[in-house]
Design a protein around this motif. Sequence first.
Motif, PDB file in Angstrom:
ATOM      1  N   ALA A 244      39.056  44.148  44.861  1.00  0.00           N
ATOM      2  CA  ALA A 244      40.442  43.688  44.803  1.00  0.00           C
ATOM      3  C   ALA A 244      41.383  44.806  45.233  1.00  0.00           C
ATOM      4  O   ALA A 244      41.025  45.983  45.226  1.00  0.00           O
ATOM      5  N   ASN A 245      42.596  44.421  45.618  1.00  0.00           N
ATOM      6  CA  ASN A 245      43.611  45.398  46.001  1.00  0.00           C
ATOM      7  C   ASN A 245      44.602  45.557  44.851  1.00  0.00           C
ATOM      8  O   ASN A 245      45.395  44.664  44.568  1.00  0.00           O
ATOM      9  N   LEU A 246      44.539  46.710  44.174  1.00  0.00           N
ATOM     10  CA  LEU A 246      45.417  46.994  43.049  1.00  0.00           C
ATOM     11  C   LEU A 246      46.233  48.255  43.321  1.00  0.00           C
ATOM     12  O   LEU A 246      46.598  48.974  42.403  1.00  0.00           O
ATOM     13  N   SER A 247      46.524  48.500  44.569  1.00  0.00           N
ATOM     14  CA  SER A 247      47.271  49.704  44.915  1.00  0.00           C
ATOM     15  C   SER A 247      48.684  49.646  44.335  1.00  0.00           C
ATOM     16  O   SER A 247      49.342  48.610  44.356  1.00  0.00           O
ATOM     17  N   SER A 248      49.115  50.767  43.764  1.00  0.00           N
ATOM     18  CA  SER A 248      50.451  50.923  43.175  1.00  0.00           C
ATOM     19  C   SER A 248      50.738  49.941  42.048  1.00  0.00           C
ATOM     20  O   SER A 248      51.886  49.670  41.721  1.00  0.00           O
TER      21      SER A 248
END
Length: 435
Positions: free
Chosen positions: A194-198
């Motif tokens: 998953a993309n959990l950037s920032s």
Amino acid sequence: MTIANRKKINFSRKAKSKLILTVLQMTLVSLGFLVMLLITNGEPSIFVIVLSFILASFFVVFNQQILLNKSTKKILKIFGIKSLLFNNSNIKNLKIKPNQENDVNQNILQKKINQEIIQKKINQEIIRQDLNTASLILANLSDAELVGVNLSNAYLNGANLSGANLSEANLNYANLSDANLRGTNLSSVQLVSANLSSVQLIGADLSNANLEHTNLSSADLSNAELVGVNLSSANLSDARFMSANLTNGNLSGVYLWNGNLNNAKLVNTDLSNAYMSSAKLNHANLSCAVLKNAQLSGAKLRNANLKNANLYGTQLLGARLDHANLENANLEGANLEGADLRGANLSGANLKSVKINQATKLDYKWRLVWEILNHKNKHTDLRNADFEDANLQGADLRNTDLSNVKFTRAKVDNALFGYNQGLSLEMKLELRGDS
């Protein structure tokens, strides 16, 4: 059909409908002006012109109101809602007379209850849907009950999920960049790739969650509960884990460049092959942690607890380990060139095959132990040396003067003794553990 394509089609249809309506309105208004010119033989009075303009404006506004009403009815029909929502602006516009105060208060309370029922119905409709690949960008789902929901591949960029319950949910391959997940329950959640950037995960519960290969760059997980979490091969660059609990976690192979784990709890955590250059681990608890072959060059581990940690082959070039607790740690094959270990506790630590250089700051006692283990027969005079709690397993101490040497609790298994001056009977008993 993908979400993006569906959005494009819907947008095109809406744009086409609006264009047709605009052209139709302009045509009708133009015809009205043409009729007016024919009636007045091309010389209309100012009154007639103004009246025609007012009628034309009224016509356009009337048509827009009809369209708005149709759209509202359509939205309400989707959720089976027949009453209008009651908002704060309605309350402000109420004119309350003294004798009507009780009735108004009851009316406000009833409408608030109705609003809560409506919101609950909307939430139920959302949860009943298959949200796989759904687009919930900037959605407000704070405090929502979403246990076990399927949100794999969903778009939740910038969404507010603070305080929500997403335990055991499926969020594999979902995009949650910049989302607010403060205090969210994500226990046992699936967040693979998953993309959990920032993302904001301060105080969130991620215990036993699976975040393998997940992007958490620049994410804030301060004070988060991450017991038993799987973060193997995740991107954690610039991520913040201050005071987070990562006990028994799997962080093998993570990319944690410049990450902040000050005061974090990493007891028995697997950090083998992790890339943690320039990471901050001051006052972190890494007791019994596995850091085998990890990259920690330039890392800051001041006052860190590394008791019984496995640092076999770990790269610690230029690392700050001053006053760290390395009691019984395995440092065999580690690279400590340029590292600062002043005041560090190396009692029982394995210093075999450790690489150090002149720039390495190491207290005299431990440098002497290192030299004996790695440069055999270099020292013949060890009088008055302090080897208390030192790990001298396998050391060659033959032909050395051991007068007044302190061997209290020293590990001397497989060490070689012979032809030693000053080796008293009392010292022999101490070395054999008989004292």
